[in-house]
Scaffold this motif. Structure first.
Motif, PDB file in Angstrom:
ATOM      1  N   VAL A 121       0.840  -1.192   0.000  1.00  9.84           N
ATOM      2  CA  VAL A 121       0.000   0.000   0.000  1.00  9.84           C
ATOM      3  C   VAL A 121       0.881   1.251   0.000  1.00  9.84           C
ATOM      4  CG1 VAL A 121      -1.843   1.219   1.240  1.00  9.84           C
ATOM      5  CG2 VAL A 121      -1.790  -1.283   1.236  1.00  9.84           C
ATOM      6  N   TYR A 122       0.599   2.145  -0.936  1.00  7.75           N
ATOM      7  CA  TYR A 122       1.378   3.363  -1.149  1.00  7.75           C
ATOM      8  C   TYR A 122       0.481   4.587  -0.996  1.00  7.75           C
ATOM      9  CZ  TYR A 122       4.979   0.429  -3.366  1.00  7.75           C
ATOM     10  OH  TYR A 122       5.946  -0.509  -3.616  1.00  7.75           O
ATOM     11  N   TYR A 123       1.103   5.750  -0.754  1.00 13.06           N
ATOM     12  CA  TYR A 123       0.348   7.004  -0.775  1.00 13.06           C
ATOM     13  C   TYR A 123       0.995   7.950  -1.773  1.00 13.06           C
ATOM     14  CZ  TYR A 123       4.095   8.794   2.189  1.00 13.06           C
ATOM     15  OH  TYR A 123       5.321   9.142   2.681  1.00 13.06           O
ATOM     16  N   GLY A 124       0.208   8.908  -2.243  1.00 17.42           N
ATOM     17  CA  GLY A 124       0.752   9.866  -3.207  1.00 17.42           C
ATOM     18  C   GLY A 124      -0.338  10.777  -3.735  1.00 17.42           C
ATOM     19  N   TRP A 125      -0.130  11.215  -4.978  1.00 20.28           N
ATOM     20  CA  TRP A 125      -1.039  12.176  -5.617  1.00 20.28           C
ATOM     21  C   TRP A 125      -1.700  11.555  -6.842  1.00 20.28           C
ATOM     22  CZ3 TRP A 125      -1.844  15.976  -2.430  1.00 20.28           C
ATOM     23  CH2 TRP A 125      -0.811  16.465  -1.628  1.00 20.28           C
ATOM     24  N   CYS A 171       1.211   9.616  -8.796  1.00 14.46           N
ATOM     25  CA  CYS A 171       2.606   9.726  -8.360  1.00 14.46           C
ATOM     26  C   CYS A 171       2.683   9.020  -7.007  1.00 14.46           C
ATOM     27  CB  CYS A 171       2.972  11.201  -8.235  1.00 14.46           C
ATOM     28  SG  CYS A 171       4.526  11.482  -7.399  1.00 14.46           S
ATOM     29  N   LEU A 172       3.338   7.872  -6.982  1.00 14.01           N
ATOM     30  CA  LEU A 172       3.501   7.126  -5.733  1.00 14.01           C
ATOM     31  C   LEU A 172       4.706   7.707  -5.007  1.00 14.01           C
ATOM     32  CD1 LEU A 172       3.228   3.615  -7.385  1.00 14.01           C
ATOM     33  CD2 LEU A 172       1.499   4.553  -5.893  1.00 14.01           C
ATOM     34  N   ILE A 173       4.480   8.162  -3.783  1.00 16.27           N
ATOM     35  CA  ILE A 173       5.554   8.842  -3.048  1.00 16.27           C
ATOM     36  C   ILE A 173       6.142   7.985  -1.934  1.00 16.27           C
ATOM     37  CG2 ILE A 173       6.037  10.774  -1.495  1.00 16.27           C
ATOM     38  CD1 ILE A 173       3.987  12.373  -2.952  1.00 16.27           C
ATOM     39  N   GLY A 174       5.268   7.315  -1.207  1.00 16.39           N
ATOM     40  CA  GLY A 174       5.760   6.565  -0.046  1.00 16.39           C
ATOM     41  C   GLY A 174       5.034   5.244   0.126  1.00 16.39           C
ATOM     42  N   TYR A 175       5.693   4.356   0.869  1.00 18.71           N
ATOM     43  CA  TYR A 175       5.183   3.001   1.094  1.00 18.71           C
ATOM     44  C   TYR A 175       4.640   2.925   2.521  1.00 18.71           C
ATOM     45  CZ  TYR A 175       5.497  -2.161   1.172  1.00 18.71           C
ATOM     46  OH  TYR A 175       5.237  -3.505   1.249  1.00 18.71           O
ATOM     47  N   LEU A 176       3.406   2.459   2.675  1.00 19.23           N
ATOM     48  CA  LEU A 176       2.820   2.361   4.020  1.00 19.23           C
ATOM     49  C   LEU A 176       3.010   0.982   4.644  1.00 19.23           C
ATOM     50  CD1 LEU A 176      -0.583   4.264   3.591  1.00 19.23           C
ATOM     51  CD2 LEU A 176       1.442   5.048   4.829  1.00 19.23           C
ATOM     52  N   ALA A 183      -2.016   8.367   5.151  1.00 21.87           N
ATOM     53  CA  ALA A 183      -1.705   9.072   3.897  1.00 21.87           C
ATOM     54  C   ALA A 183      -2.046  10.545   4.033  1.00 21.87           C
ATOM     55  CB  ALA A 183      -2.475   8.445   2.738  1.00 21.87           C
ATOM     56  N   GLU A 184      -3.197  10.800   4.607  1.00 18.95           N
ATOM     57  CA  GLU A 184      -3.661  12.185   4.820  1.00 18.95           C
ATOM     58  C   GLU A 184      -2.560  12.993   5.509  1.00 18.95           C
ATOM     59  OE1 GLU A 184      -6.019  15.115   4.416  1.00 18.95           O
ATOM     60  OE2 GLU A 184      -7.174  13.269   4.158  1.00 18.95           O
ATOM     61  N   GLN A 185      -1.969  12.428   6.569  1.00 11.66           N
ATOM     62  CA  GLN A 185      -0.934  13.146   7.326  1.00 11.66           C
ATOM     63  C   GLN A 185       0.384  13.239   6.560  1.00 11.66           C
ATOM     64  OE1 GLN A 185      -0.608  11.449  11.264  1.00 11.66           O
ATOM     65  NE2 GLN A 185      -2.836  11.529  11.488  1.00 11.66           N
ATOM     66  N   LYS A 186       0.826  12.118   5.998  1.00  9.72           N
ATOM     67  CA  LYS A 186       2.141  12.109   5.332  1.00  9.72           C
ATOM     68  C   LYS A 186       2.162  13.042   4.127  1.00  9.72           C
ATOM     69  CE  LYS A 186       3.519   7.521   6.884  1.00  9.72           C
ATOM     70  NZ  LYS A 186       4.745   7.836   7.612  1.00  9.72           N
ATOM     71  N   LEU A 187       1.008  13.202   3.474  1.00 14.64           N
ATOM     72  CA  LEU A 187       0.964  14.063   2.284  1.00 14.64           C
ATOM     73  C   LEU A 187       0.987  15.552   2.633  1.00 14.64           C
ATOM     74  CD1 LEU A 187      -1.428  11.849   0.185  1.00 14.64           C
ATOM     75  CD2 LEU A 187       0.871  12.536  -0.502  1.00 14.64           C
ATOM     76  N   GLU A 188       0.897  15.872   3.925  1.00 15.03           N
ATOM     77  CA  GLU A 188       1.033  17.264   4.354  1.00 15.03           C
ATOM     78  C   GLU A 188       2.504  17.647   4.515  1.00 15.03           C
ATOM     79  OE1 GLU A 188      -1.266  19.628   4.623  1.00 15.03           O
ATOM     80  OE2 GLU A 188      -2.719  18.164   3.901  1.00 15.03           O
ATOM     81  N   GLU A 189       3.400  16.646   4.550  1.00 20.69           N
ATOM     82  CA  GLU A 189       4.823  16.937   4.757  1.00 20.69           C
ATOM     83  C   GLU A 189       5.400  17.673   3.536  1.00 20.69           C
ATOM     84  OE1 GLU A 189       6.612  13.190   5.875  1.00 20.69           O
ATOM     85  OE2 GLU A 189       5.288  13.029   7.626  1.00 20.69           O
TER      86      GLU A 189
END
Ligand code: FMN
Length: 150
Positions: free
Chosen positions: A47-51, A99-104, A127-133
């Motif tokens: 599972v990844y997070y991104g835009w 755009c996959l940015i990080g791995y959860l 993801a909500e929190q990490k994407l604010e960085e």
């Protein structure tokens, strides 16, 4: 682990099994097998997070699952994106850029559908929190997303 990130993918949204909306209350946009096959060899399932951007629309936060969904035991690998925005209509046939940015985390199996739903809710919150960085915010304006509406 994160050496292949950020990873940009683009392709048409196709119909999946439809369980995302129906079973999970979490609609997911599926890519064709062609896009899945274009993934770098070193891509780690999970599972990844991104835009994400649908056609030339605004760029939204997303979480994506890459793999075989052990809970459903899919035969084919899939890339499924949950765009964290409430859309009025589904967007099959649209162009989706991610755009996959990080791995959860890695894909897991669950004892019940309810456990899978709760875990996906936790993923969305992370993801909500990490994407604010700051680093993540910088990638929101990456070149891939030019032509965006806002
Ligand atoms: C953020 C996120 C995390 C997920 N994690 C898992 C997982 O750990 N294990 C699993 O079997 N499926 C996982 N899924 C995949 C769901 O099972 C999948 O989206 C669902 O089967 C809907 O697929 P469909 O749209 O093709 O019907 C995850 C999906 C999302 C969006």
């Amino acid at each position: 682990m994160a050496s292949h990130l950020p990873l940009f993918l683009e392709g048409e949204v196709i119909k999946g099994f439809g369980r995302g909306s129906k079973d999970l209350g979490c609609p997911t946009a599926n890519y064709s097998l062609e896009v899945v096959k274009s993934l770098p060899k070193e891509t780690v399932p999970g599972v990844y997070y991104g835009w994400a951007q649908v056609d030339a629309g605004p760029v939204h936060k997303m979480v994506a699952n890459i793999g075989w969904c052990p809970f459903y035991q899919n035969k084919e690998m899939s890339v499924e994106t949950h765009v964290m925005h409430k859309f009025d209509n589904d967007f099959y046939g649209s162009n989706l850029k991610i755009c996959l940015i990080g791995y959860l985390r890695g894909e897991m199996n669950f004892n019940s559908l309810d456990d899978l739903i709760k875990q996906i809710e936790r993923d969305i919150n992370s993801a909500e929190q990490k994407l604010e960085e700051t680093d993540a915010q910088l990638l929101k304006s990456a070149n891939i997303f030019v032509g965006k509406a806002s």
